[in-house]
Design a protein around this motif. Structure first.
Motif, short mmCIF file in Angstrom:
data_model
loop_
_atom_site.label_atom_id
_atom_site.label_comp_id
_atom_site.label_asym_id
_atom_site.label_seq_id
_atom_site.Cartn_x
_atom_site.Cartn_y
_atom_site.Cartn_z
N PRO A 1 0.81 -1.21 0.02
CA PRO A 1 -0.03 0.05 0.08
C PRO A 1 0.67 1.20 -0.02
O PRO A 1 1.81 1.32 0.54
CB PRO A 1 -0.90 -0.08 1.26
CG PRO A 1 -0.67 -1.35 1.57
CD PRO A 1 0.61 -2.10 0.87
N ALA B 1 -2.51 -1.20 5.60
CA ALA B 1 -1.23 -0.49 5.27
C ALA B 1 -0.04 -0.47 6.27
O ALA B 1 0.58 0.56 6.57
CB ALA B 1 -1.51 0.94 4.94
N ALA C 1 -1.38 0.02 -6.18
CA ALA C 1 -1.16 0.70 -4.94
C ALA C 1 -0.33 1.97 -4.97
O ALA C 1 0.74 1.89 -4.60
CB ALA C 1 -0.94 -0.21 -4.05
#
Lengths: 393, 393
Positions: B45, B243, B372
């Motif tokens: 992420p 994340a 991402a």
């Protein structure tokens, strides 16, 4: 709870399934069920991590270091490890780019080194008594362990080394852990030089676990990475030196040709260590060189306190030159073995110590006492031990 | 630098020495040398970890959590994992004491599971294209990998599964990773139920890597731990959902008889995960259930943006139902292979994407795009790709 499908029972890895859980944990778990027990079983500093290290971690978290780090560790930490080893132990300068891997504790470094440096059936000499992890990792890596009993002085002497090499001429490597867990015994530079001559002649690979290097009391620690770098993979970390066991930062260093493989094993095992924990280790090595000095002074006082109390209770111990363990011989007059002794001690005076035999050949009849505990607890422990001896003799 | 003793050259583990470094890293490293390159190669992420998770870590560090945690993870985190799996995916209630191990990322969970659950020579079916780690860990664990090419729809169908089982009647296990890295493809509940019937009939052990379970866009994720718990070890973690890849907290859950062995492998590998990182994972699972929802909405917009751009540039892609990858077919008119294509793309328009063939059979002629990345970067990437196609066709 989930019931395993019956058809899948008994199919796990046979070598691992046959290994018992870490024996020190088993003993410790049993002790934990005794109300009011005072345990001197664990191998970790009782100090909290120094405040400046905690602050470095907090700053790193605040700065959003939540993404993957480079697999071998953040470069500033690898540079700090390189500098630290040169400045503190006079080693060669290890190249941060190719000769250093940051790991999740020294335990992971041992796993990665064993996986990378051995082929199935290779022989590894492990002096005993020893930390049980080495043997269990060796087993799962299909490495053949050659035991070398160092009792009663707990030192690998040139004679003992020559003898084991004569009996095992194909041995590939030796594991040296000093200061030693469980005995606290360490080596002088002269003693090591005698061993190095033999290790060089036989071209033995050395896995040197020097995690307790900062906790040496009566002399300066001499690293195998200084005396025999061309044959050595050094395992260490900041867990014991900076009282940050729970942060889990260790490292392995060695010649690039070996570390290329160790680094691959590490990357495959867990990608990379957590960034904030590496930030703490960086702070420890750059700005925390005095932290171990202060702790060492405290440990040394505790060591002397426990040694004196043990002697008064009739126990003898090789003088521990490092780490925070005393390996003490149970007096003959108690007429017992170490397993019976530690359980009886726990039951009758609520004092928990580790039985020597769980550390391998040479440990029978001994106990390991960790003095990484408060002075108050250590004084209470000695009182309990003396009381037990008085009751029993 | 330290020169390795010549006598010790070429003695490293032969299997590991023969493996190449993670191919995605090799490609990524080459791209990194190109000035101004825009890389969509990495599987993590771009968001920072949520603030409340960072604060939980900071509080934990301030509270002096610098000592060893229990080897299988702090109990509150194991309880939170158990609750989370029940509440979120309707799995059975896994017992925190005996059926859950907290690991250093899902990667370590995979290593521990492979080490614990297989004996040398056991056969493991791995559908491809796939995340290369599985095969490299299998190799070093002496597991025989049976490939199962899922191109062109990138789904294990009942027919394909039956076919591979007919050819490999002794296969012990299958690895299922969905939503999939690298394809983004996932399974509906009905599709999984068809597979489960076959897996049950053949009593195959299932290693289910569901690390992307929170990133499913068009339906709800169905866990193998719900459909076939008696044959499944579930691997997951909070890295992708919250994340927090760099904090490295994963887990494995399964029937106690399997997890006893997986837990042993984990403990032997690295003792325990770092305490402060576990405090962050605990916060994520207890108080961060909405975090993935917000991120998922953003990813979904980005996915649609990239899919549209790809179509305009002449690329086709299976509609990715999850994760943050698109696996796109390079148009015939470009008359190239995926390796040549990605290097040429990087050189000429400074856009870095992963070549499909590094993910195994079935990936040739494809590219993996990770979305991402920021919307701005993704828009720029599409512009560059279209420009490249215009230049080339």
């Amino acid at each position: 709870m989930v019931e395993l499908s019956a058809a899948l029972e008994g199919q796990c890895n046979k070598v691992l399934a046959a290994t018992v859980p870490s024996p020190i944990r088993v003993v410790d778990d049993k002790f934990s069920q005794i109300d009011g027990i005072l345990k001197l079983t664990l191998g970790e500093p009782d100090f909290a991590a120094p405040e400046h290290i905690k602050q470095a971690i907090i700053r790193d978290v605040q700065a959003n270091d939540s993404h993957y780090s480079p697999s071998q560790g953040i470069m500033p930490l690898r540079e700090a490890i390189s500098d630290y080893l040169v400045e503190r132990f006079d080693t060669p300068r290890y190249d941060p780019a190719t000769e250093i891997s940051v790991t999740v504790g020294a335990a992971e470094a041992i796993n990665a080194a064993f996986q990378a440096l051995f082929n199935p059936g290779d022989e590894l000499i492990i002096p005993t008594p020893t930390f049980p992890l080495y043997e269990s990792v060796a087993q799962t890596s299909d490495i053949k362990v050659v035991g070398l009993n160092t009792a009663p002085d707990f030192i690998v002497t040139p004679e003992k080394l020559k003898h084991v090499l004569a009996e095992h001429p194909n041995a590939k490597a030796i594991l040296l852990n000093y200061p030693s867990n469980p005995t606290g015994v360490t080596y002088s530079e002269d003693e090591l030089k005698e061993l190095v001559a033999i290790l060089r002649e036989h071209q033995l690979l050395v896995i040197a676990d020097e995690i307790y290097a900062e906790l040496v009391y009566d002399a300066k620690h001499t690293s195998m990475a200084r005396l025999l770098p061309e044959q050595t993979v050094l395992i260490s970390g900041v867990s014991k030196s900076h009282a940050m066991t729970g942060y889990r930062i260790g490292y392995a260093v060695g010649p690039a040709k070996l570390m290329k493989q160790v680094g691959k094993a590490h990357q495959s095992m867990l990608a990379t260590a957590p960034g904030p924990m590496m930030a703490g280790a960086l702070e420890a090595l750059r700005n925390g060189r005095e932290d171990p000095v202060k702790m060492r002074a405290v440990y040394e006082e505790r060591r002397d306190l426990v040694l004196k109390g043990l002697a008064e209770a009739g126990f003898t111990a090789a003088r521990p030159g490092g780490a925070f363990y005393i390996f003490a011989k149970i007096p003959e007059f108690l007429n017992t073995n170490d397993i019976e002794f530690v359980y009886d001690l726990a039951d009758s005076v609520k004092l928990g110590v580790a039985p020597g035999s769980i550390f391998g050949a040479g440990g029978e009849g001994y106990i390991r006492i960790s003095y990484a505990a408060s002075t108050e607890d250590l004084e209470s422990a000695i009182t309990r031990l003396k009381h037990y001896v008085d009751l029993t003799r």
